[in-house]
Design an enzyme around this catalytic site. Sequence first.
Site, mmCIF file in Angstrom:
data_model
loop_
_atom_site.group_PDB
_atom_site.id
_atom_site.type_symbol
_atom_site.label_atom_id
_atom_site.label_comp_id
_atom_site.label_asym_id
_atom_site.label_seq_id
_atom_site.Cartn_x
_atom_site.Cartn_y
_atom_site.Cartn_z
ATOM 1 N N HIS A 63 0.809 -1.218 0.000
ATOM 2 C CA HIS A 63 0.000 0.000 0.000
ATOM 3 C C HIS A 63 0.841 1.267 0.000
ATOM 4 C CE1 HIS A 63 -3.693 -2.259 0.741
ATOM 5 N NE2 HIS A 63 -2.994 -2.998 1.573
ATOM 6 N N ALA A 139 -7.985 -3.694 9.057
ATOM 7 C CA ALA A 139 -7.645 -2.268 9.056
ATOM 8 C C ALA A 139 -8.171 -1.561 7.810
ATOM 9 C CB ALA A 139 -6.144 -2.104 9.174
ATOM 10 N N HIS A 192 -10.272 -10.870 3.393
ATOM 11 C CA HIS A 192 -11.174 -10.225 4.364
ATOM 12 C C HIS A 192 -12.518 -10.944 4.344
ATOM 13 C CE1 HIS A 192 -8.556 -6.802 5.402
ATOM 14 N NE2 HIS A 192 -8.024 -7.063 4.221
ATOM 15 N N HIS A 248 2.366 -10.956 11.779
ATOM 16 C CA HIS A 248 1.109 -11.411 11.171
ATOM 17 C C HIS A 248 1.040 -12.935 11.159
ATOM 18 C CE1 HIS A 248 0.905 -7.267 9.759
ATOM 19 N NE2 HIS A 248 -0.367 -7.479 9.483
ATOM 20 N N ASP A 271 2.464 -6.213 2.305
ATOM 21 C CA ASP A 271 1.246 -5.528 2.784
ATOM 22 C C ASP A 271 1.662 -4.260 3.543
ATOM 23 O OD1 ASP A 271 -1.396 -4.908 3.242
ATOM 24 O OD2 ASP A 271 -1.764 -6.509 4.687
ATOM 25 N N LEU A 305 -3.596 -5.429 14.136
ATOM 26 C CA LEU A 305 -2.517 -5.195 13.167
ATOM 27 C C LEU A 305 -3.093 -4.453 11.960
ATOM 28 C CD1 LEU A 305 -0.601 -8.593 13.332
ATOM 29 C CD2 LEU A 305 0.329 -6.350 13.933
ATOM 30 N N GLY A 307 -1.754 -3.528 8.523
ATOM 31 C CA GLY A 307 -0.694 -3.538 7.523
ATOM 32 C C GLY A 307 0.630 -3.730 8.243
#
Length: 381
Positions: A63, A139, A192, A248, A271, A305, A307
């Site tokens: 991102h 997130a 997701h 993660h 990520d 968390l 990212g």
Amino acid sequence: MRTLIRDCNIASPGFEVKHGSILFKDKIIYSILTPGESLPDADITVQADGLTAIPGLIDIHCHGRNNCDFTDGKVEGVNTIGINKLKEGVTMMLPTTLTQSEEALEAAFDSIAHYNGKGVKMPGIHLEGPFINPSEVGAQNPAFVRMPDIKLVERLNQIYPIHKVSFAPELPGGDTFVTDLLAMGIVPSAAHSSAKYSEFFRCYAKGLRNLTHFCNQMTPLHHREIGLVGAGLLHTNVFAEMICDLMHNGANMIKLAFKVKGTDHMILITDAMRAAGMPEGEYDLGGLAVMVAAGAARLKENAALAGSVLRMNVALKNVVESTGLPLSEAVRAGALNPAHSLSYPNVGRIETGFTADVALIDDNYIVHNTFVDGEMRYSLD
Ligand SMILES: [Zn+2]
């Protein structure tokens, strides 16, 4: 233009050599020389002094970096991310958008379309959301969640090509969405999601073969309902992106995933959000406040968390150390598999005829040089 990288160890999928040399001719790997072979003439010679050459890493889920996020919709930000990703040994990436309004996504796409191209290559966009399950937002900003909408994909795809869409397969119309994306040449990926295995399988039957940030924000493995984590382990032909930052996913989960799935369908991603490459502190993620401390980015509101601040070269190191795999195998997950998952030809290996996308790293995985299309675009000193 001929560039010779002299005296490097080469670690490429299925191929290792000590003290070899690599010759680029323009944008292509022209030949690989083993010790003892006479070295050809070149316009530029790079003395690698025993550094290790790996195929350029491909980050298909990122991102941002250096306080910039693709969803800011700013061309300067895209340029900043593009140039700084070279420091990770990355030669190609998919700019990844957040769950945002259509106007914000349009601005993001427009900024990527105007990238100056001076850093890593950005052949297409990874649209993460907004078609996600409201119960698994993680997130992502819940205000902008919506149902699968191929028309929105078509509109955005006019601005810049979309190569991957992450969405929740259990949402109404999820299986038709898979068919429609594949018809557009776009890779669908489950993300997701609170999908049961049966809901996953309905989309698998239509061609779904990717899982986004495997294990994170998806149904965990239960012995009576194996969920998406179970699906990823069961179907070894499904590509699983994994955030290997040891936060993660723990080292043993990384080891388990590689052990069960093998090395052909695991994909390393960062990520990363805007705080990657920045000092720790407070940052924004799609309108949500994030605190970065002790190497982890967490939502201020609930400490989830948010990212990562992971870099691809560090992900590679973590995988080698977690799994015990040789570098030449682990690097499949960082270079060749992401290319295969997107059907990109001639990248991800150091092999004659492949694109001259190469990084030179030392024993601590610090990147010394990154070559994109045969051109040195990053040098540590
Ligand atoms: Zn996500």
